[in-house]
Scaffold this active site. Sequence first.
Site: not given
Length: 321
Positions: A290, A260, A165
């Site tokens: 995610h 995601d 991320s």
Amino acid sequence: MPAKDSPFFGEVTPMALDEATAQFLKQLGEAGSSPLHELTLTAARTMYAQLHSLSGQGPPMARIADVTIESEDGASIPARVLTPTTTPRGVIVYYHGGGWTVGSIDDVDAVGRHLAERTNCTVVLVGYRLAPEHPFPAASRDAYAALCWVAVALPGQPIVVAGDSAGGNLSAVVARRTRDDGGPVIDLQVLIYPATDCDLDRASYHDPANQLLLDRHAMVWFWDHYVPDPARRADPDASPLLAVDLSGLPPAVFVLPEHDVLSEEGEAYAERLRQAGVPVQLQRAAGQMHAFFPLVGVLPGSLAALTRVAESIDAALTRPK
């Protein structure tokens, strides 16, 4: 967004979340967990840490050292060096996720240990400074300082940069900066559902199937903390997708979960790298969401993805130079 049946990305049949993920989210809901963007900063950081503590301790290491690294502006940042054996074959510099706002090296200690064990690489977990106390570009500068520290402290070993991320974002940023500044050679970049663009109105941000542990509201919250001035978000050190030249960068491995809000910008960055002549391997994680990657003690899909990443790192380190 490239078609999911394109030659580059391969055919993927849409599916629901896997059973373990669905059950995990159900348990969070039953526990009364609030959406991240509705929490105070302190509460959000506590919640993030509690979530990742579920992953347990991970495998034992031959040596663990907590060190301090000096950033470019003289600030001190923590790092943890996880050495799996007496003869590691390389170094993985790992940047944690958390929207540049939450998260710490403790939160990725377990996944770092698993990566170290499965690759026989030293893993350096980087505790870059967090926003809003330290907004952009503090995190990106800390990330590059950590890369340079590794090259000096652990010389003569191939280097992999990796992160999930926001950490994937920082990995992409340092990979480009080391090319431009003549910094340490990076053998591979592992970009796990990276944030690559400040455009929060891509289709994946509005897809109801993606509003899970991370949703569009949370990404607005993260960007507002990290780069409060919208005009600065187009800086390639914040949004690497917007860099003019992506040629000459290290080979890249992407891990993109099916569900995601960041999926579209991850695919777009992978495509930009490929068009620039960078070798790209894209690993899709069907049925995953995610933030799944560090949850090694919670979601079976995490260990499966970690195994594929370890195989890619192994292949990169054994490839003739």
